[in-house]
Design a protein around this motif. Structure first.
Motif, PDB file in Angstrom:
ATOM      1  N   TYR B  32       0.728  -1.243   0.000  1.00 38.96           N
ATOM      2  CA  TYR B  32       0.000   0.000   0.000  1.00 38.96           C
ATOM      3  C   TYR B  32       0.772   1.319   0.000  1.00 38.96           C
ATOM      4  CZ  TYR B  32      -2.345   3.829   2.319  1.00 38.96           C
ATOM      5  OH  TYR B  32      -2.722   5.051   2.694  1.00 38.96           O
ATOM      6  N   PRO B  33       1.571   1.643   0.981  1.00 35.85           N
ATOM      7  CA  PRO B  33       2.064   3.036   0.906  1.00 35.85           C
ATOM      8  C   PRO B  33       2.894   3.295  -0.345  1.00 35.85           C
ATOM      9  CG  PRO B  33       2.557   2.067   3.020  1.00 35.85           C
ATOM     10  CD  PRO B  33       2.113   0.961   2.135  1.00 35.85           C
ATOM     11  N   GLU B  34       3.587   2.282  -0.850  1.00 38.72           N
ATOM     12  CA  GLU B  34       4.396   2.501  -2.053  1.00 38.72           C
ATOM     13  C   GLU B  34       3.554   2.332  -3.305  1.00 38.72           C
ATOM     14  OE1 GLU B  34       5.898  -0.297   0.012  1.00 38.72           O
ATOM     15  OE2 GLU B  34       6.531   1.321   1.337  1.00 38.72           O
ATOM     16  N   GLU B  35       2.751   1.279  -3.321  1.00 33.18           N
ATOM     17  CA  GLU B  35       1.910   1.048  -4.491  1.00 33.18           C
ATOM     18  C   GLU B  35       0.499   1.470  -4.138  1.00 33.18           C
ATOM     19  OE1 GLU B  35       1.795  -3.045  -5.783  1.00 33.18           O
ATOM     20  OE2 GLU B  35       3.904  -3.266  -5.259  1.00 33.18           O
ATOM     21  N   ARG B  36      -0.216   1.972  -5.134  1.00 33.82           N
ATOM     22  CA  ARG B  36      -1.608   2.324  -4.891  1.00 33.82           C
ATOM     23  C   ARG B  36      -2.424   1.919  -6.091  1.00 33.82           C
ATOM     24  NH1 ARG B  36      -2.257   6.706  -1.177  1.00 33.82           N
ATOM     25  NH2 ARG B  36      -0.293   6.952  -0.102  1.00 33.82           N
ATOM     26  N   ILE B  37      -3.649   1.492  -5.813  1.00 37.39           N
ATOM     27  CA  ILE B  37      -4.586   1.287  -6.905  1.00 37.39           C
ATOM     28  C   ILE B  37      -5.275   2.631  -7.112  1.00 37.39           C
ATOM     29  CG2 ILE B  37      -6.489  -0.124  -7.726  1.00 37.39           C
ATOM     30  CD1 ILE B  37      -5.979  -1.961  -5.394  1.00 37.39           C
ATOM     31  N   PRO B  38      -5.458   3.100  -8.356  1.00 31.75           N
ATOM     32  CA  PRO B  38      -6.218   4.333  -8.538  1.00 31.75           C
ATOM     33  C   PRO B  38      -7.634   4.145  -8.000  1.00 31.75           C
ATOM     34  CG  PRO B  38      -5.776   3.255 -10.644  1.00 31.75           C
ATOM     35  CD  PRO B  38      -4.949   2.563  -9.625  1.00 31.75           C
ATOM     36  N   THR B  39      -8.110   5.149  -7.266  1.00 27.17           N
ATOM     37  CA  THR B  39      -9.431   4.983  -6.662  1.00 27.17           C
ATOM     38  C   THR B  39     -10.484   4.935  -7.764  1.00 27.17           C
ATOM     39  OG1 THR B  39      -9.435   7.352  -6.383  1.00 27.17           O
ATOM     40  CG2 THR B  39      -9.001   6.030  -4.443  1.00 27.17           C
ATOM     41  N   SER B  40     -11.452   4.104  -7.594  1.00 25.44           N
ATOM     42  CA  SER B  40     -12.488   3.978  -8.613  1.00 25.44           C
ATOM     43  C   SER B  40     -13.430   5.171  -8.510  1.00 25.44           C
ATOM     44  CB  SER B  40     -13.242   2.678  -8.425  1.00 25.44           C
ATOM     45  OG  SER B  40     -14.376   2.900  -7.638  1.00 25.44           O
ATOM     46  N   GLU B  41     -14.157   5.423  -9.597  1.00 22.68           N
ATOM     47  CA  GLU B  41     -14.988   6.614  -9.643  1.00 22.68           C
ATOM     48  C   GLU B  41     -16.104   6.531  -8.620  1.00 22.68           C
ATOM     49  OE1 GLU B  41     -16.265   7.628 -13.642  1.00 22.68           O
ATOM     50  OE2 GLU B  41     -17.515   9.131 -12.670  1.00 22.68           O
ATOM     51  N   SER B  42     -16.513   5.313  -8.304  1.00 20.00           N
ATOM     52  CA  SER B  42     -17.634   5.186  -7.379  1.00 20.00           C
ATOM     53  C   SER B  42     -17.187   5.166  -5.921  1.00 20.00           C
ATOM     54  CB  SER B  42     -18.401   3.916  -7.704  1.00 20.00           C
ATOM     55  OG  SER B  42     -17.501   2.849  -7.790  1.00 20.00           O
ATOM     56  N   ALA B  43     -15.901   5.452  -5.669  1.00 14.99           N
ATOM     57  CA  ALA B  43     -15.431   5.451  -4.284  1.00 14.99           C
ATOM     58  C   ALA B  43     -16.046   6.622  -3.519  1.00 14.99           C
ATOM     59  CB  ALA B  43     -13.912   5.556  -4.262  1.00 14.99           C
ATOM     60  N   ARG B  44     -16.494   6.366  -2.315  1.00 16.93           N
ATOM     61  CA  ARG B  44     -17.037   7.416  -1.461  1.00 16.93           C
ATOM     62  C   ARG B  44     -16.519   7.218  -0.053  1.00 16.93           C
ATOM     63  NH1 ARG B  44     -18.888   7.987  -5.757  1.00 16.93           N
ATOM     64  NH2 ARG B  44     -20.811   8.935  -6.498  1.00 16.93           N
ATOM     65  N   VAL B  45     -15.880   8.232   0.498  1.00 17.63           N
ATOM     66  CA  VAL B  45     -15.269   8.048   1.801  1.00 17.63           C
ATOM     67  C   VAL B  45     -15.799   9.035   2.832  1.00 17.63           C
ATOM     68  CG1 VAL B  45     -13.144   7.956   3.089  1.00 17.63           C
ATOM     69  CG2 VAL B  45     -13.200   7.116   0.773  1.00 17.63           C
ATOM     70  N   PHE B  46     -15.660  10.313   2.522  1.00 16.22           N
ATOM     71  CA  PHE B  46     -15.916  11.331   3.540  1.00 16.22           C
ATOM     72  C   PHE B  46     -16.447  12.571   2.820  1.00 16.22           C
ATOM     73  CE2 PHE B  46     -14.415  14.691   6.445  1.00 16.22           C
ATOM     74  CZ  PHE B  46     -15.037  14.244   7.591  1.00 16.22           C
ATOM     75  N   PRO B  47     -17.410  13.285   3.389  1.00 18.23           N
ATOM     76  CA  PRO B  47     -17.988  14.423   2.659  1.00 18.23           C
ATOM     77  C   PRO B  47     -17.034  15.609   2.543  1.00 18.23           C
ATOM     78  CG  PRO B  47     -19.253  13.910   4.648  1.00 18.23           C
ATOM     79  CD  PRO B  47     -18.077  13.037   4.658  1.00 18.23           C
ATOM     80  N   PHE B  48     -17.219  16.396   1.500  1.00 13.55           N
ATOM     81  CA  PHE B  48     -16.537  17.692   1.404  1.00 13.55           C
ATOM     82  C   PHE B  48     -17.519  18.719   0.854  1.00 13.55           C
ATOM     83  CE2 PHE B  48     -15.757  18.379  -3.150  1.00 13.55           C
ATOM     84  CZ  PHE B  48     -16.029  17.121  -3.674  1.00 13.55           C
TER      85      PHE B  48
END
Lengths: 391, 214, 167
Positions: B32-48
């Motif tokens: 994880y910290p070195e490699e990352r999967i690009p977040t998918s468009e439907s990802a939802r985590v926290f409001p802004f």
């Protein structure tokens, strides 16, 4: 053929003993041995935990721990530090004294067993006449520790786990003892040192380990299975079946006491691996005559680490048994097989003609195995399972 | 024969064990910290909070209606209304939030605030590395932390953001058309009664708000 | 008679007393195991390795566990029944205990002069014990084996009977 490298630890011990007055030397020698055991086996424990986590990871196509230190080799250190600084929680309704004593009894009993294991040529802490019996006596005391832990936690899961553990350990202690009786019958001694010496011969380059005889192979396999059950290893890990009873008898333990249980479990595994190695795999004896120059203690530790690797391999392979399967296997397969094996060993002892006893013993062992396997399988009707609603 | 299955199983695990060292495809782990999967468009985590234009404070779409605060199941949103008003995206004067705090440790990422917002002002972010060593202050996000530009929204959820923009544009166009029509009508009527000319122009946004809520 | 002997004896006696006097019955069993361990240590102190280890293996490893199973399967160990520490039949119990103690005392006292005045304990190896069991004491051994087999068959029959009835 006893080199300096082979005896290096014995020489070291004598060298240190030389600094003390003669009256103290015996005590100092024993103390040095104890210290060596208390250093070496916990180190091996750390190593085997790391091996287990990495090996299981690889079997499941994962990396396993690889963050702490190069390739994750410092992971056990991190775990130890974590265990040490964690809060030690004793449940309010727990029996505080028994709750406190249980892990100590376990660890002490487990470490006592190492006193009689010959880890190399002339390297045994106490060379006593009944050392095999001593080892099992110490193993039997761990059952009590497990029960104490489960009962004193005042928790249903703990108690269930403890009852499961005790029932399982008692059931598998019977075949475990019976398989070792075979070795005692042939070697004519309960002393582990003598048992190793009896196996340390070679015909050509091949050794005379007991595992290469029909009764020895059967005994070895039965011992392996029973030792897995005795140390509560997967597939016999019902006492701590995470999916059913959280962690079994050490559900209510945290911090360092939990670490002690963990240590006890793995050191117990190392101990039983050491016993199995001593009984069937020739202890510290080299596997080939031309490898005799390698120090004897190296062979002992190499063999027990191989044994541990096999335990890990089994854990990665087998699903957990059910309680009735566990008991059926112990009483309906293991026990009859050990009894048949006893008879085979007696035949081996009293039939003089070499080819005849080889033939007869192999036939009996293999025949009994196949017949009992057939019987067991027929009753269970093992077949591809059909689900009515899934089709 | 008895034990056959065990041997097969052992062979299988051994194959996997050896295979994981040979072929990289077997290892599905992402380091994880070195490699990352690009977040998918439907990802939802926290409001802004979405803002338009260059200035986050002036461009906030939020009008401090407090619907999200009331709907939030774990009650992690805290809003204080402002005393003064500022123009919103159609130029109408609105209240704005003087304080808008969301507690990361309480939020359960249910997205209800997004669904109830009538102003398309609050949206879900894809940023998930919200952990901090400050338990109290660090986990309480104020409106400056929460404000993110519409361009950012386009970046993380392009489809959804263009839909929202289209909707808002449509409304804005409708309002402008209405205002123009009203202005035209007012201009037509201006000949006779000159006094109430300003009134219909001011009351027009109300039906527009009603359509927005659908 | 060394210091170790007194220490071990004190441990054994304390364990035995605790087993009788403690209120919580599981504690009693644990105290009993302490007494067993003390006995085993006494055997070991007398150079009787086989007896000592067999004591640990059988009494701590099996008998204590069996007692625990019996307690946990029969009633709630937390509740101590009755008010006093003594049961109603304490007189009988005392009489039986006194009788057993008298017989044992008589046996010990009577056998003391029979022993030759040896200063050193004879070192008996496990091999010798095995030989003796298989030659001189073969009959008692076989009788014991028969008894145990009968006990096992009895246990199996008890268990089977219940199973049939429940069906």
């Amino acid at each position: 053929m006893i080199g300096k490298a082979d005896q290096i630890f014995v020489l070291l011990q004598h060298w240190i003993m030389g600094f003390f007055p003669p009256a103290w030397q015996a005590v100092v020698g024993i103390l040095l041995g104890v210290v060596a055991i208390l250093i070496v086996f916990p180190t091996l424990f750390a190593l085997s935990v790391l091996l287990e986590r990495k090996g299981l990871g690889r079997m499941q196509n994962r990396y396993g721990p690889n963050r702490v230190g190069p390739c994750g080799i410092l992971q056990p250190v991190a775990d130890a530090v974590k265990a040490l600084i964690k809060e030690d929680i004793v449940p309010f309704k727990a029996d505080a004294l028994v709750h406190f004593i249980a892990p100590l009894v376990l660890v002490v009993a487990v470490f006592m067993g190492f006193a009689v294991l010959p880890v190399g040529r002339n390297m045994v802490l106490v060379d006593m006449d009944a050392s095999l019996l001593f080892f099992f006596a110490m193993g039997a005391s761990t059952e009590l520790a497990v029960f104490m832990a489960g009962w004193s936690s005042h928790n249903k899961y703990s108690l269930l786990g403890a009852m499961r553990a005790v029932a399982q350990m008692i059931s598998y202690e019977v075949p475990l003892l019976m398989t070792t009786v075979v070795v005692v019958m042939i070697s004519g001694s309960l002393s582990l040192v003598k048992i190793v010496e009896a196996q340390n011969h070679f015909s050509g380059i091949f050794p005379h380990w007991y595992v290469f005889t029909p009764w020895g192979l059967a005994g070895f396999v039965l011992f392996l299975i029973a030792s897995m059950a005795e140390t509560n290893r997967s597939p016999f890990d019902l006492p701590e079946g995470e999916s059913e009873i959280i962690a079994g008898y050490f559900t209510e333990y945290s911090g360092f006491k939990f670490a002690l249980f963990f240590l006890g479990e793995y050191v117990g595994m190392l101990g039983i691996a050491g016993l199995g190695t001593t009984l069937f795999l020739g202890g510290w004896a080299a596997p080939f005559a031309f490898l005799n120059w390698v120090p004897s203690w190296f062979w002992f530790f190499a063999k027990i680490m191989l044994w541990i690797c096999f335990f890990i391999w089994m854990r990665g392979t087998m699903p957990r048994l059910r309680q009735d399967q566990l008991m059926n296997f112990a009483w309906k397969f293991m026990l009859p097989m050990t009894l048949i094996n006893l008879m085979v060993a007696a035949l081996w002892r009293f039939v003089d003609e070499a080819w005849l006893r080889w033939a007869v013993c192999w036939i009996i062992v293999i025949g009994a195995y196949v017949a009992m396997g057939r019987m067991g399988m027929r009753r269970k009707r093992i077949a591809p399972r059909r689900y009515r609603y899934a089709e | 024969m008895l034990g056959e299955g065990i041997l097969k199983g052992l062979a299988e695990t051994a194959k996997n064990f050896a295979g994981s060292y040979v072929s990289k495809e077997r290892l599905t782990t992402v380091q994880y910290p070195e490699e990352r999967i690009p977040t998918s468009e439907s990802a939802r985590v926290f409001p802004f909070l979405v803002y338009d234009g260059p200035d986050w404070e002036a461009g906030l779409r939020c009008v401090a209606c407090q619907i999200c605060e009331k709907e939030c199941p774990p009650k992690c949103i805290y809003i204080e209304k402002s005393k003064d008003k500022k123009p919103d995206y159609v130029g109408k004067l609105q209240i704005y939030p003087a304080r808008f705090d969301i507690d990361v440790s309480v939020c359960m990422s249910c997205q209800i605030c997004v669904e109830v917002c009538p102003f398309e002002a609050i949206k879900m972010d894809v940023e998930f590395e919200l952990s901090t060593d400050d338990r109290f202050g660090g986990l309480l996000r104020n409106r400056q932390h929460l404000a993110k530009s519409n361009e950012y929204y386009h970046q993380i959820h392009p489809t959804e953001a263009s839909e929202v923009d289209a909707r808002l544009g449509e409304e804005k166009a409708k309002l402008e058309a209405k205002a123009k029509a009203a202005a035209a009508a007012a201009a037509a009527k201006a000949a006779a009664p000159a006094a109430p000319a300003a009134k219909p122009a001011e009351s027009t946004p109300k039906p527009a708000e009603g359509t927005d809520k659908q | 008679m060394s210091f170790a002997f007194y220490l071990i004896s004190a441990l054994t006696v304390a364990g035995g007393l605790a087993a009788v006097l403690l209120r919580n019955i599981v504690h009693c069993v644990l105290a009993l195991t302490v007494a067993f361990a003390g006995l085993a240590l006494l055997f070991l102190q007398l150079d009787a390795q086989f007896a000592g280890f067999a004591q640990i293996l059988i009494y701590i490893g099996a008998v204590a566990i069996l007692v625990i199973f019996a307690i946990l399967l029969t009633r709630d160990p937390q509740v101590s029944q009755g008010k006093g520490m003594f049961s109603r039949t304490w007189v009988t119990g005392l009489l039986i205990a006194a009788a057993v103690f008298a017989v044992m005392g008589w046996a010990v006292l009577a056998s003391a002069p029979a022993l030759p005045n040896e200063t050193s304990t004879p070192s008996v190896t496990v091999l010798q014990i095995g030989d003796a069991l298989m030659s001189r004491y073969i009959l008692p051994l076989e009788i014991l084996a028969l008894l145990l087999t009968a006990a096992i068959i009895g246990a199996v029959i008890v268990a089977m009977h219940e199973k049939v009835r429940s069906k």
